[in-house]
Design an enzyme around this catalytic site. Structure first.
Site, PDB file in Angstrom:
ATOM      1  N   GLN A   1       0.786  -1.152   0.051  1.00 35.97           N
ATOM      2  CA  GLN A   1      -0.176   0.009   0.033  1.00 35.97           C
ATOM      3  C   GLN A   1       0.932   1.221  -0.085  1.00 35.97           C
ATOM      4  O   GLN A   1       0.526   2.381  -0.841  1.00 35.97           O
ATOM      5  CB  GLN A   1      -1.067  -0.082   1.182  1.00 35.97           C
ATOM      6  CG  GLN A   1      -1.800   1.227   1.035  1.00 35.97           C
ATOM      7  CD  GLN A   1      -2.563   1.609   2.468  1.00 35.97           C
ATOM      8  OE1 GLN A   1      -2.098   1.039   3.375  1.00 35.97           O
ATOM      9  NE2 GLN A   1      -3.516   2.369   2.609  1.00 35.97           N
TER      10      GLN A   1
ATOM     11  N   ARG B   1       7.522  -9.806  -4.995  1.00 35.21           N
ATOM     12  CA  ARG B   1       6.818 -10.369  -6.334  1.00 35.21           C
ATOM     13  C   ARG B   1       7.195  -9.301  -7.412  1.00 35.21           C
ATOM     14  O   ARG B   1       7.269  -8.092  -7.042  1.00 35.21           O
ATOM     15  CB  ARG B   1       5.405 -10.302  -6.275  1.00 35.21           C
ATOM     16  CG  ARG B   1       4.730 -11.713  -5.486  1.00 35.21           C
ATOM     17  CD  ARG B   1       3.318 -11.458  -5.350  1.00 35.21           C
ATOM     18  NE  ARG B   1       3.056 -10.930  -3.902  1.00 35.21           N
ATOM     19  CZ  ARG B   1       3.142 -11.191  -2.856  1.00 35.21           C
ATOM     20  NH1 ARG B   1       3.328 -12.472  -2.594  1.00 35.21           N
ATOM     21  NH2 ARG B   1       3.060 -10.460  -1.660  1.00 35.21           N
TER      22      ARG B   1
ATOM     23  N   TYR C   1       1.680  -7.657  15.728  1.00 34.20           N
ATOM     24  CA  TYR C   1       2.140  -6.447  15.006  1.00 34.20           C
ATOM     25  C   TYR C   1       2.437  -5.265  15.732  1.00 34.20           C
ATOM     26  O   TYR C   1       3.674  -4.803  15.522  1.00 34.20           O
ATOM     27  CB  TYR C   1       0.793  -5.754  14.329  1.00 34.20           C
ATOM     28  CG  TYR C   1       1.037  -4.824  13.296  1.00 34.20           C
ATOM     29  CD1 TYR C   1       1.637  -4.954  12.068  1.00 34.20           C
ATOM     30  CD2 TYR C   1       0.715  -3.530  13.561  1.00 34.20           C
ATOM     31  CE1 TYR C   1       1.739  -3.648  11.387  1.00 34.20           C
ATOM     32  CE2 TYR C   1       0.520  -2.597  12.899  1.00 34.20           C
ATOM     33  CZ  TYR C   1       1.189  -2.701  11.716  1.00 34.20           C
ATOM     34  OH  TYR C   1       1.483  -1.367  10.723  1.00 34.20           O
TER      35      TYR C   1
HETATM   36  N1  SER Z   1      -2.950   0.206   9.225  1.00 39.63           N
HETATM   37  C1  SER Z   1      -2.351  -0.686  10.312  1.00 39.63           C
HETATM   38  C2  SER Z   1      -3.306  -1.830  10.717  1.00 39.63           C
HETATM   39  O1  SER Z   1      -4.291  -1.503  10.667  1.00 39.63           O
HETATM   40  C3  SER Z   1      -1.914   0.063  11.398  1.00 39.63           C
HETATM   41  O2  SER Z   1      -0.553   0.470  11.220  1.00 39.63           O
HETATM   42  O3  SER Z   1      -2.893  -2.823  10.970  1.00 39.63           O
END
Ligand code: SER
Length: 315
Positions: free
Chosen positions: A12, A36, A140
């Site tokens: 993105q 890719r 994350y």
């Molecule tokens: N846009 C990301 C997510 O929603 C957050 O950094 O995981």
């Protein structure tokens, strides 16, 4: 920055950052790479297939192209990360460690995004300060906090010029995000144009910070070009632009498309993540240390998103 390597350029952010950097530094000076093939990027400048988990290949690309800056954009996002935390750690931290090591060995500056996801339920919710409690509850977020610490470590220990921002959810119209909690705020615009209805996976009243891609791209360059003597912080700066709930963005779109309808089918994983993140960050350090100032708000972004997506789909 004179010669830049981007890893994870097909995602993105990378798909638009590559174009933006090429417009500033010259197409030949921005080497886009991704795991890719990516036609859009290879048609407008140098492109190589590169697995960021392969440190030798990354080092070879930096050496061959004589790069002095790396943008590491490789990441599995928050919601998809919860499906396979071990894989998320391996990819997110593996790409970062390789980027740090290559930056150290070849004397490159390094930009790696952090995120609002670096915060957790114990962080102050409103006006979340730059320096505060960071105990994220997603893999994350754990990767983002670890990445921030590693970035600072490589700066103080080895003098690597590491810099980073904590991005809000990024709203864009070139490449869709995938597997994030803030993705709904992109998808809602596409569905408003394509089908006139949207089922939202995030609860109606949850605030999250968001930013429009042109502001996000400008932030990357402004931070990387900032005078290092003025930077008290490095990894990572809170960045803010706008904060809204699904109901607020829905109402904004409905002002322009009165027939647009939205309902909810809340995803429990996304709900838990969204509720654990701040409502709005305090970005005063970014404003003071390198002059950060957003240019887009919800209204101007909504006008632009709907216009671009309409053109895309001929509607
Ligand atoms: N846009 C990301 C997510 O929603 C957050 O950094 O995981």
């Amino acid at each position: 920055m004179k010669k830049i390597l981007i890893v994870g350029a097909g995602g993105q952010i990378g798909s638009e950052l590559t174009t933006y950097l090429r417009s500033i530094y010259g197409a030949a000076n921005v080497i886009a790479t991704d795991v890719r093939e990516c036609k859009m990027l290879s048609e407008t400048g140098p492109f190589e297939v590169l697995n960021a988990l392969d440190a030798t290949s990354m080092a070879s690309a930096v050496a061959r192209h004589k790069c002095d800056a790396i943008f590491n954009l490789v990441a599995l996002l928050s919601a998809v990360g919860e499906k396979d935390p071990q894989k998320a750690w391996a990819i997110n931290m593996g790409a970062l460690m390789n980027s740090l090591e290559v930056a150290r060995q070849y004397n490159c500056a390094l930009f790696t995004p952090s995120s609002i996801g670096a915060f957790g339920p114990t962080s102050p919710k409103d006006g979340t300060p730059q320096d505060t409690v960071m105990q994220p509850t997603t893999i994350y977020g754990v990767c983002k906090v670890s990445g921030e610490l590693l970035g600072n470590y490589y700066h103080t220990k080895y003098g690597v010029d590491t810099r980073s921002v904590r991005f809000p959810g990024i709203i864009s119209n070139v490449t869709l995000p995938g597997g994030g909690t803030t993705d709904y705020a992109v998808e809602i615009y596409y569905e408003a144009i394509k089908s006139g209805k949207f089922t939202c996976p995030v609860p109606a009243d949850v605030y999250m910070d968001m930013i429009y891609m042109p502001d996000a791209l400008r932030a990357c360059v402004e931070l990387m070009e900032a005078d290092p003597a003025k930077l008290v912080h490095r990894n990572s700066f809170n960045l803010a632009s706008m904060s809204f709930t699904p109901e607020i963005i829905y109402a904004e779109i409905k002002k322009r498309l009165p027939d647009f309808v939205m309902d909810y089918n809340v995803d429990p994983v996304k709900k838990a993540i969204a509720e654990s993140w701040p409502n709005s960050l305090d970005d005063s350090c970014a404003r003071e240390e390198w002059g950060w100032k957003p240019q887009w708000d919800l209204s101007s972004m909504t006008d632009d998103m709907l216009k671009v997506i309409r053109e895309k789909y001929g509607k």
